[in-house]
Design an enzyme around this catalytic site. Structure first.
Site, mmCIF file in Angstrom:
data_model
loop_
_atom_site.group_PDB
_atom_site.id
_atom_site.type_symbol
_atom_site.label_atom_id
_atom_site.label_comp_id
_atom_site.label_asym_id
_atom_site.label_seq_id
_atom_site.Cartn_x
_atom_site.Cartn_y
_atom_site.Cartn_z
ATOM 1 N N GLU A 251 40.437 48.761 35.834
ATOM 2 C CA GLU A 251 40.727 47.793 34.761
ATOM 3 C C GLU A 251 39.489 47.551 33.887
ATOM 4 O O GLU A 251 39.554 47.560 32.656
ATOM 5 C CB GLU A 251 41.176 46.454 35.358
ATOM 6 C CG GLU A 251 42.482 46.497 36.127
ATOM 7 C CD GLU A 251 42.273 46.678 37.613
ATOM 8 O OE1 GLU A 251 43.023 46.046 38.393
ATOM 9 O OE2 GLU A 251 41.347 47.431 37.997
ATOM 10 N N HIS A 420 51.909 15.564 40.032
ATOM 11 C CA HIS A 420 53.214 15.547 39.345
ATOM 12 C C HIS A 420 53.904 16.902 39.463
ATOM 13 O O HIS A 420 54.837 17.203 38.716
ATOM 14 C CB HIS A 420 52.996 15.143 37.882
ATOM 15 C CG HIS A 420 52.205 13.878 37.780
ATOM 16 N ND1 HIS A 420 52.773 12.619 37.837
ATOM 17 C CD2 HIS A 420 50.856 13.670 37.721
ATOM 18 C CE1 HIS A 420 51.818 11.699 37.781
ATOM 19 N NE2 HIS A 420 50.648 12.306 37.709
ATOM 20 N N LYS A 535 45.424 50.496 45.136
ATOM 21 C CA LYS A 535 44.702 51.194 44.051
ATOM 22 C C LYS A 535 44.989 52.700 44.140
ATOM 23 O O LYS A 535 45.248 53.367 43.136
ATOM 24 C CB LYS A 535 43.190 50.967 44.205
ATOM 25 C CG LYS A 535 42.689 49.559 43.913
ATOM 26 C CD LYS A 535 41.167 49.510 44.081
ATOM 27 C CE LYS A 535 40.598 48.115 44.021
ATOM 28 N NZ LYS A 535 39.125 48.090 44.241
HETATM 29 O O1 F6P Z 1 39.521 45.304 44.469
HETATM 30 C C1 F6P Z 1 38.798 44.275 44.981
HETATM 31 C C2 F6P Z 1 37.388 44.296 44.460
HETATM 32 O O2 F6P Z 1 36.683 45.352 44.974
HETATM 33 C C3 F6P Z 1 36.685 42.986 44.729
HETATM 34 O O3 F6P Z 1 36.124 42.928 45.996
HETATM 35 C C4 F6P Z 1 35.683 42.956 43.622
HETATM 36 O O4 F6P Z 1 35.179 41.685 43.414
HETATM 37 C C5 F6P Z 1 36.513 43.465 42.460
HETATM 38 O O5 F6P Z 1 37.407 44.427 43.037
HETATM 39 C C6 F6P Z 1 35.756 44.091 41.347
HETATM 40 O O6 F6P Z 1 34.973 45.133 41.805
HETATM 41 P P1 F6P Z 1 33.742 45.658 40.913
HETATM 42 O O7 F6P Z 1 32.817 44.524 40.699
HETATM 43 O O8 F6P Z 1 33.163 46.775 41.719
HETATM 44 O O9 F6P Z 1 34.317 46.139 39.606
#
Ligand code: F6P
Length: 566
Positions: A251, A420, A535
């Site tokens: 992402e 609430h 993933k």
């Molecule tokens: O998918 C989980 C994770 O590995 C978390 O532990 C971590 O904080 C996050 O994804 C982001 O990972 P990175 O900092 O390596 O992009």
């Protein structure tokens, strides 16, 4: 509970290493066993191994007995308090023994379903699990994250001497240069999980100290997340921070790619508009970030424990390095408290034990966090990753299946708004959920006029009123729908004002609660292998590999997804 872990834990402890060497040194054993010189050393060695095995089994049985005895006492204590009303427990003499103070922080556990003997047995459990050793190991850099063979270094970057380090100096110099640079009006942090939740939560919580450029946080691959931020930003005055410990997170890299294209499309200088925060500097360089613009942090700092490190760059840009340093000082004060305070007065230990008590002995599977502070609205989400990614495990740190549940489901929202929404459930559901109610005694800095003080007073009054109502209830057998059973435990945590120092101290406390309860459950609170399968499967679908393994329902979904849009 964690006997096998304990045994291996003891083995790891030098005591047993020495004993073992003493035991297994053939020559030594020959003398000790007064065996004539003619007996071959190999035979001595095997004999000794047997003796060692026997000794270890004895120790294990001894430890078993001790822990089972404590376990039985705790189970007894649980059945006792579940047969008692919380209101009568709260009237017990010296109940204020359960109200702890550290500086201006007050942690009131008097509304816990716990009596004196139960508390004593919890401290015995802490001893039997060698908690002081485990805490000591963490602070002294022992590689307690054994599945990744790493120490847990988040506490190290809170030490005052860390601020003299080259990495910290580089970070704070850059943050101050951005704050002084009128050409930068917005900062966008691209990161997810620990590379997003912590810095976002703190920047929001300390909005009153925020005098730098506007800060935005984008973590999701959902296009609206980045889109809705870019429409608010000017490509010529926006700085992007690509925050990723691994620099492999799909992402974050996808969002960074789009951000880079956006800068290029608008003729902005990518080199000066994109920096990286990562433990994988080489990958960031490969991606195209200048070395000067890469802010490193150690591999031993877990993502969900990383807001104190370079991952805190957006915080430092928002509030300045002085207030950031004050936040670190608050966390360091809590670290010293947890490291050096006896178990019975140690707030981190007591809250960690209460987590185990509620989950394991009262069988309450969830734990709620209710900050009575609108600026702490993102704290429950931060605590969810912190605790559930740490202790959401079903094997101990050595891979043995757990015989008991570990970390609870963490949830929460801000008070009074939550009163609430789900407080109906909290007060009258058959299920009971323990909660922490968090409230400052004074409004945030800058809200000095009487109106805001009156508002804040009403906020704090609601906080304590809810804690009392949940605990004491109100019997009304004539109108059952108006009956409140009470006996609903909470911890009321209060402090003077939410300053950078107070916030650092509070968040460090929650990290210690997670780590200490993890030590008692004997899980590895620093790895997160459970995130990998989802993933991997997403990657397989994206690269159309091994699709046959997916269900027909998934295939049908993908067919619809891939249908050409007309
Ligand atoms: O998918 C989980 C994770 O590995 C978390 O532990 C971590 O904080 C996050 O994804 C982001 O990972 P990175 O900092 O390596 O992009």
């Amino acid at each position: 509970m964690a006997v096998t872990g304990l045994y291996k834990h003891l083995v790891r402890h030098k005591i047993f290493i020495e004993w073992r060497r003493y035991f297994l040194d053939a020559e030594h054993s020959r003398k000790m066993l007064r065996l004539p010189r003619v007996v071959k050393p190999r035979a001595c060695f095997l004999l000794k191994k047997l003796a060692w095995r026997v000794a270890m089994d004895e120790i294990e049985q001894m430890q078993n007995k001790q822990v089972n005895h404590i376990d039985d006492a705790l189970k007894l204590a649980a059945s006792r308090v579940l047969a008692t009303s919380l209101s009568s427990l709260m009237q017990m003499p010296n109940r204020d023994r359960l109200i702890y103070h550290f500086e201006d922080l007050t942690v009131d556990c008097s509304r816990q379903l716990l009596d004196d003997d139960g508390l004593t047995a919890l401290f015995q459990l802490a001893d039997a699990c060698h908690l002081p050793d485990r805490i000591h190991d963490m602070f002294s850099g022992v590689p307690i994250n054994i599945t990744e063979d790493r120490p847990a270094q988040h506490v190290a970057v809170r030490r005052p001497d860390h601020q003299a380090s080259e990495a910290y100096q580089k970070l704070s110099a850059f943050a101050e240069s951005v704050r002084r640079n009128p050409a930068i009006t917005a900062v966008v942090n691209l990161g997810v999980g620990g590379s997003d939740l912590g810095p976002k939560m703190v920047t929001q919580a300390l909005a009153g100290y925020h005098d730098g450029p506007a800060c935005h946080f984008v973590g999701n691959i959902c296009p609206t997340d980045l889109h809705d931020v870019l429409v608010q930003c000017d490509p010529h005055t926006t700085l992007f921070i690509i925050t990723s410990k691994s620099f492999t997170t799909a992402e974050t890299l996808a969002n960074a790619m789009v951000a880079r294209q956006w800068l290029v499309q608008h003729g902005a200088d990518v080199g000066s508009a994109m920096v990286a925060v990562t433990a994988a500097g080489a990958r960031a360089q490969e991606w195209g970030i200048d070395l000067d613009h890469i802010f490193a942090f150690a591999d031993g700092i877990g993502g969900r424990y990383s807001l104190w490190s370079s991952v805190g760059l957006p915080i430092m840009i928002a509030i300045g390095s002085d207030d950031f340093s004050r936040m670190l000082a608050g966390a360091y004060a809590m670290d010293c408290h947890v490291q050096h305070t006896a178990l019975q007065q140690n707030i981190g230990v007591i809250m960690g034990l209460l987590r185990v008590w509620c989950r394991h002995y009262l069988h309450l599977p969830t734990y709620g966090l209710i900050p009575y502070d609108q600026r702490l609205a993102s704290m429950p989400a931060w605590a969810q990753q912190l605790d559930m990614e740490s202790n959401g495990k079903s094997v101990d740190r050595y891979g043995n299946p757990l015989t008991h549940p570990a970390g609870p489901l963490i949830w929460g929202a801000t008070g009074t708004s939550a009163q609430h929404s789900f407080f109906q459930w909290l007060h009258q559901s058959v299920d009971i959920a323990p909660i922490d109610i968090l409230v400052a005694m004074q409004p945030a800095a800058g809200l000095d006029n009487q109106i805001w003080h009156d508002h804040h007073k009403s906020l704090a009054i609601n906080a304590v009123a809810q804690a009392e109502a949940l605990a004491l209830g109100a019997s009304n057998l004539d109108e059952p729908h108006r009956h409140f059973s009470g006996n609903r435990p909470s911890v009321l945590i209060s402090w003077d004002q939410t300053t950078p120092y107070a916030l650092g101290r509070l968040l460090a406390l929650y990290e210690h609660i997670t780590v200490i309860s993890g030590f008692i459950w004997d899980v590895n609170s620093f790895d997160q292998w459970g995130v990998e399968l989802g993933k991997r499967m997403a990657h397989q679908i994206q690269s159309a590999e091994g699709l046959e393994r997916f269900s027909p329902a998934a295939q049908a979904f993908l067919d619809r997804l891939n249908k050409p849009r007309t």
